[in-house]
Design a protein around this motif. Structure first.
Motif, mmCIF file in Angstrom:
data_model
loop_
_atom_site.group_PDB
_atom_site.id
_atom_site.type_symbol
_atom_site.label_atom_id
_atom_site.label_comp_id
_atom_site.label_asym_id
_atom_site.label_seq_id
_atom_site.Cartn_x
_atom_site.Cartn_y
_atom_site.Cartn_z
ATOM 1 N N HIS A 86 -43.611 107.817 13.334
ATOM 2 C CA HIS A 86 -42.551 108.556 12.644
ATOM 3 C C HIS A 86 -42.502 108.267 11.147
ATOM 4 O O HIS A 86 -41.572 108.697 10.471
ATOM 5 C CB HIS A 86 -41.195 108.231 13.279
ATOM 6 C CG HIS A 86 -41.108 108.667 14.719
ATOM 7 N ND1 HIS A 86 -40.975 109.986 15.084
ATOM 8 C CD2 HIS A 86 -41.168 107.963 15.870
ATOM 9 C CE1 HIS A 86 -40.938 110.068 16.405
ATOM 10 N NE2 HIS A 86 -41.058 108.857 16.908
ATOM 11 N N TYR A 87 -43.458 107.507 10.654
ATOM 12 C CA TYR A 87 -43.494 107.191 9.228
ATOM 13 C C TYR A 87 -44.804 107.678 8.610
ATOM 14 O O TYR A 87 -45.701 106.877 8.329
ATOM 15 C CB TYR A 87 -43.343 105.677 9.006
ATOM 16 C CG TYR A 87 -41.943 105.154 9.237
ATOM 17 C CD1 TYR A 87 -41.106 104.853 8.167
ATOM 18 C CD2 TYR A 87 -41.455 104.962 10.529
ATOM 19 C CE1 TYR A 87 -39.834 104.377 8.378
ATOM 20 C CE2 TYR A 87 -40.174 104.481 10.746
ATOM 21 C CZ TYR A 87 -39.367 104.187 9.667
ATOM 22 O OH TYR A 87 -38.091 103.708 9.870
ATOM 23 N N SER B 231 -34.342 100.118 15.426
ATOM 24 C CA SER B 231 -35.198 99.310 16.300
ATOM 25 C C SER B 231 -36.012 98.348 15.442
ATOM 26 O O SER B 231 -36.168 98.540 14.227
ATOM 27 C CB SER B 231 -36.133 100.203 17.097
ATOM 28 O OG SER B 231 -37.125 100.734 16.242
ATOM 29 N N GLY B 232 -36.596 97.350 16.109
ATOM 30 C CA GLY B 232 -37.454 96.393 15.414
ATOM 31 C C GLY B 232 -38.612 97.092 14.718
ATOM 32 O O GLY B 232 -38.951 96.780 13.569
ATOM 33 N N GLY B 233 -39.230 98.046 15.395
ATOM 34 C CA GLY B 233 -40.347 98.782 14.807
ATOM 35 C C GLY B 233 -39.925 99.527 13.552
ATOM 36 O O GLY B 233 -40.645 99.520 12.538
ATOM 37 N N GLN B 234 -38.747 100.132 13.605
ATOM 38 C CA GLN B 234 -38.244 100.868 12.433
ATOM 39 C C GLN B 234 -37.964 99.930 11.268
ATOM 40 O O GLN B 234 -38.246 100.247 10.103
ATOM 41 C CB GLN B 234 -36.959 101.618 12.791
ATOM 42 C CG GLN B 234 -37.204 102.852 13.642
ATOM 43 C CD GLN B 234 -35.890 103.462 14.117
ATOM 44 O OE1 GLN B 234 -34.915 102.751 14.385
ATOM 45 N NE2 GLN B 234 -35.851 104.777 14.230
ATOM 46 N N MET C 70 -34.503 110.553 12.211
ATOM 47 C CA MET C 70 -35.162 109.231 12.179
ATOM 48 C C MET C 70 -34.922 108.573 10.819
ATOM 49 O O MET C 70 -35.085 109.196 9.783
ATOM 50 C CB MET C 70 -36.654 109.446 12.436
ATOM 51 C CG MET C 70 -37.460 108.202 12.656
ATOM 52 S SD MET C 70 -36.858 107.152 13.989
ATOM 53 C CE MET C 70 -37.106 108.218 15.416
ATOM 54 N N SER C 71 -34.504 107.330 10.858
ATOM 55 C CA SER C 71 -34.255 106.648 9.588
ATOM 56 C C SER C 71 -35.563 106.396 8.873
ATOM 57 O O SER C 71 -36.597 106.205 9.486
ATOM 58 C CB SER C 71 -33.526 105.337 9.877
ATOM 59 O OG SER C 71 -34.323 104.242 9.551
ATOM 60 N N ASN C 72 -35.541 106.447 7.557
ATOM 61 C CA ASN C 72 -36.786 106.093 6.882
ATOM 62 C C ASN C 72 -36.569 104.984 5.859
ATOM 63 O O ASN C 72 -36.965 103.866 6.089
ATOM 64 C CB ASN C 72 -37.462 107.313 6.268
ATOM 65 C CG ASN C 72 -36.484 108.257 5.605
ATOM 66 O OD1 ASN C 72 -35.590 107.820 4.888
ATOM 67 N ND2 ASN C 72 -36.635 109.539 5.866
ATOM 68 N N ASP C 73 -35.934 105.268 4.728
ATOM 69 C CA ASP C 73 -35.842 104.207 3.731
ATOM 70 C C ASP C 73 -34.438 103.619 3.621
ATOM 71 O O ASP C 73 -34.125 102.932 2.675
ATOM 72 C CB ASP C 73 -36.340 104.699 2.380
ATOM 73 C CG ASP C 73 -35.557 105.899 1.896
ATOM 74 O OD1 ASP C 73 -35.777 106.336 0.765
ATOM 75 O OD2 ASP C 73 -34.707 106.399 2.675
ATOM 76 N N PHE D 277 -44.609 99.344 18.309
ATOM 77 C CA PHE D 277 -44.719 99.375 16.846
ATOM 78 C C PHE D 277 -45.477 100.623 16.407
ATOM 79 O O PHE D 277 -45.093 101.289 15.439
ATOM 80 C CB PHE D 277 -45.414 98.103 16.345
ATOM 81 C CG PHE D 277 -45.608 98.072 14.852
ATOM 82 C CD1 PHE D 277 -44.561 98.341 13.980
ATOM 83 C CD2 PHE D 277 -46.849 97.762 14.313
ATOM 84 C CE1 PHE D 277 -44.741 98.309 12.603
ATOM 85 C CE2 PHE D 277 -47.039 97.723 12.933
ATOM 86 C CZ PHE D 277 -45.983 98.005 12.085
ATOM 87 N N TYR D 278 -46.543 100.940 17.124
ATOM 88 C CA TYR D 278 -47.288 102.152 16.790
ATOM 89 C C TYR D 278 -46.417 103.390 16.980
ATOM 90 O O TYR D 278 -46.533 104.372 16.238
ATOM 91 C CB TYR D 278 -48.591 102.231 17.605
ATOM 92 C CG TYR D 278 -49.735 101.545 16.887
ATOM 93 C CD1 TYR D 278 -49.787 100.153 16.822
ATOM 94 C CD2 TYR D 278 -50.714 102.273 16.224
ATOM 95 C CE1 TYR D 278 -50.795 99.507 16.137
ATOM 96 C CE2 TYR D 278 -51.728 101.633 15.526
ATOM 97 C CZ TYR D 278 -51.767 100.255 15.483
ATOM 98 O OH TYR D 278 -52.753 99.624 14.780
#
Lengths: 562, 190
Positions: A45-46, A11-14, A1-4, A39-40
């Motif tokens: 994942h963050y 995705s838009g949420g990410q 999962m991408s983070n920074d 979004f939730y």
């Protein structure tokens, strides 16, 4: 999962979560719903971004407001479409009026349903236009990275304010390779930096010649973190400093040059000083009606220098002699080197005498347990180091009058819109932003019940705020006005309250009661010794009026002391 | 046609350059409404710059109040420029289409009157004449006064669009920079 990461297919949420991380946001306040579920799912994942579940979206909005004010950074809150978004409106209006940088992320029905009266569809951006600095309905996933970044930029820069992002459900899920830009430029939006140097020179000339100057420091000083520059100016020239409600704390209130707060419930001597001054230096305030009293009688003998970042505030209310459109910090940094000590000793002696003859800040000496005593006791126990978040009404004025705020960003209040119910959620946000500070929520018994449901979140997240309910069994300011201006016809002013200590206990929060000054001392000491949230129900005298007062339509010169 | 009240009001004419984004017109009109400004006329269209729309807004009031109006409009992020052209020499034009009653054999009389106003007959029926007139709002008012003697059956107006005369005060692409400087120096607030 991408983070920074800044690029790659996301995705838009990410994308939203990645921008939150880039912007240093470690908390988000909100309540999920159908349209914001994707979004939730991204937030899930963050774990670096802690989610605080509010019990009403208005609560989430005020939590983000408190967080933003305490950190002087953007606060973020989120809700779903329809009622979630409309429940945000009061907090948006407050953030807009008080220039607080809050980014609102609301879910919207999926694009194909927009305009069909779909379930939980409300024209959220239509509703938020007059109560936000900017808003967006994002219909193209490729535009999302820039738009989210722009929202943060606009919220924080210039005169801060709330920015609303309305995101259709399918946009949270859609994917794009569009990168998040590092820098944002918005044509048509160029916030001022330092003011015009010619104007600053003119200001310096007036300051150097003034015999009876005052500084009025407002919220702009806090926002631009100009408190050091303010202190240099005051000390170098020898000018008394008065603050607005939002300026409280920008200048140490125990400093010899501090003259406290002015306005409708300001200190008598502060109001008189403004009335009699020959030069008024207004820094980062907007000549609000609660500050000026009757405008035609405001500072009648003064030349006025007005420093404000927002050109629309210049000459909105009063004519000024030296208008300076600029950031307070940058402007004062230019002004300070070209001012020198002015001949203000006579003026300061006069004000000092006035103050000793009219000690507005001293609570009446009585055995009765007055609301003012409650605040003074919190001040003493916390050694003046607590951060205080006041609600709206009498409690707000007493909290500002009876505590000497020596530190910037230590007193918070929703002064512009005056939304009762602000203090509890805002104090939660302040505590989340400043986990190591002692945070007191001061609220009346009326306002407390407007967002009392957030006690559940206080308990759930063990947010260690101390809640002081100033309980006088009334909507106190309403009672005060009905007594004074409606011949005592009390209508809707009396409150039938539950026992607040028991309410707190039911939520799992220790509850204490204080009926006398001694009990209050004990309760405050006990509350401070508990590592976690505590509520104290301070049963104060019922009929105390908040004074001094400038009656509606009166000028500051007519300030009534009792 | 203007009511008695409207005739006695002083108006200001402003030109706005705005981002051509959805919702901008709503935002502009909401600022005016919530700050208490009455809009007499508002027209929007493309400008010479791609992505930039140009609005001509006529609002009630003059002086410091309009200055405040201008500043509040500037606060909208999508508003790129606001020019108060009230005091400028400018070209004000508006288009009106009027269906005028021709009953009683008045069609010829209407047609010749229209000629005097440089109005164009664009449709003709058994008992009506439809005229189109492009003129200053003042001339249109005068034309409508004349038309009302015959009876106005239907009326539509576009609202005024304006442009300052001459390059100095004009708002064409070449002179925008110069005008910006003037606005800045006047109040130091741009």
């Amino acid at each position: 999962m991408s983070n920074d990461s800044k690029s790659g297919r996301r995705s838009g949420g990410q994308i939203i979560c990645d921008v939150l991380l880039q912007e240093g946001v470690n908390a988000i306040f909100g309540m999920p719903g159908g349209a914001s579920l994707p979004f939730y799912d991204a937030l899930y994942h963050y774990p670096q971004i802690r989610h605080y579940l509010a019990r009403h979206e208005q609560g989430a909005g005020f939590m983000a407001d408190g967080y933003a004010r305490a950190k002087n950074q953007v606060g973020v809150c989120t809700s779903t479409s329809g009622p979630g978004a409309t429940n945000f409106v009061t907090s948006m209006a407050s953030a807009q009026m008080d220039s607080v940088p809050v980014v609102y992320i609301t879910g919207q029905v999926a694009r194909e349903f927009i305009g069909t009266d779909a379930f939980q569809e409300t024209d959220a951006t239509g509703v938020s236009i007059p109560v936000t600095k900017q808003n967006y309905l994002v219909k193209d996933i490729d535009e999302l990275p820039r738009t989210v970044k722009e929202a943060f930029y606009l919220a924080k820069s210039g005169r801060p304010g709330p920015v609303h992002l309305d995101i259709p459900k399918d946009i949270f899920l859609a994917e794009t390779d569009a990168p998040i830009p590092d820098e944002i430029e918005v044509r048509g939006y160029q916030p001022a930096s330092a003011g015009d140097s010619g104007m600053i020179r003119r200001a310096a000339d007036l300051i150097n010649e003034a015999k009876k100057p005052v500084i009025i420091a407002g919220h702009g000083v806090a926002i631009s973190e100009a408190w050091d520059e303010l202190r240099v100016l005051a000390e170098k020239v020898n000018i008394p400093v008065i603050t607005t409600l939002h300026g409280v704390g920008c200048f140490p209130e125990t400093h010899p040059l501090s003259m406290g707060m002015l306005g409708m419930h300001g200190m008598y001597y502060a109001n008189i000083a403004v009335d009699q001054c020959d030069l008024l230096i207004g820094i980062g305030f907007r000549f609000d009606d609660r500050v000026t009293g009757r405008v035609s009688g405001f500072a009648p003998n003064a030349k006025i220098i007005h420093i404000d970042l927002d050109p629309a505030e210049i000459e909105k209310v009063v004519q000024t002699d030296v208008p300076i459109v600029g950031d307070a910090k940058a402007t004062l940094a230019q002004l300070n080197p070209i001012v020198g000590r002015a001949e203000t000793d006579t003026w300061l002696d006069y004000l000092s005498k006035l103050r000793s003859e009219h000690p507005s800040e001293t609570p009446p000496d009585t055995d009765q347990f007055l609301p003012q005593h409650m605040i003074r006791q919190i001040y003493k126990h916390s050694d003046g180091k607590a951060k205080v978040i006041a609600d709206v009404g009498q409690n707000q004025m007493w909290a500002s009058q009876n505590f000497f705020y020596d530190h910037p960003l230590s007193f918070f209040s929703a002064g512009g819109t005056g939304p009762m119910g602000y203090a509890l959620p805002a104090a939660m946000g302040v505590q989340v932003a400043c986990p190591d500070d002692e945070v007191w929520c001061v609220t009346g018994d009326g306002g407390f019940q407007i967002n009392i449901q957030e006690l559940a979140a206080v308990a759930e997240y063990k947010i260690p705020i101390k809640i002081g309910v100033m309980n006088n069994g009334h909507l106190g300011m309403i009672r005060q006005w009905q007594n004074r201006f409606y011949d005592g016809r009390l209508m809707g002013a009396e409150l039938a309250n539950p026992p607040f200590d028991k309410v707190a206990e039911a939520y799992g929060i220790p509850g204490l009661v204080a009926r006398t000054k001694d009990e209050a001392d004990e309760a405050i000491a006990k509350a401070r010794s508990i590592d976690g949230p505590v509520l104290i129900d301070f049963m104060v005298a019922e009929n105390e009026d908040c004074m001094p007062m400038v009656f509606p339509g009166a000028s500051l010169a007519e300030t009534v002391e009792a | 046609m203007l009511s008695q009240r409207e005739q006695s009001i002083q108006y200001s004419t402003m030109v706005l350059l705005v981002e051509d984004h959805p919702g901008v017109l709503t935002k502009v009109s909401m600022v005016l409404r919530r700050r208490g400004f009455n809009i007499a006329s508002l027209s929007v269209g493309h400008s010479e710059q791609p992505g930039v729309s140009r609005m001509t807004i006529v609002v009630e009031g003059t002086g410091p109040r309009i200055k405040q109006c201008e500043k509040q409009l500037y606060k909208l992020i999508e508003v790129l420029n606001v020019y108060d052209l009230t005091e400028y020499d400018r070209v004000d034009k508006e288009l009106a289409i009027v269906r005028i009653s021709g009953q009683g054999g008045k069609r010829a009389e209407i047609t010749s009157a229209a000629q005097a106003f440089d109005a164009e007959v664009v449709d003709l029926g058994k008992d009506y004449v439809t005229c189109q007139i492009t003129a200053s709002p003042y001339s249109i008012e005068r034309f409508l006064e004349m038309a009302s003697d015959f009876g106005i059956m239907e009326l539509t107006r576009t609202g005024v669009v304006t442009m300052a005369r001459g390059r100095k005060a004009g708002l064409g692409a070449q002179s925008v920079e110069q005008t910006e400087k003037e606005v800045t120096s006047q109040d130091g607030t741009l």
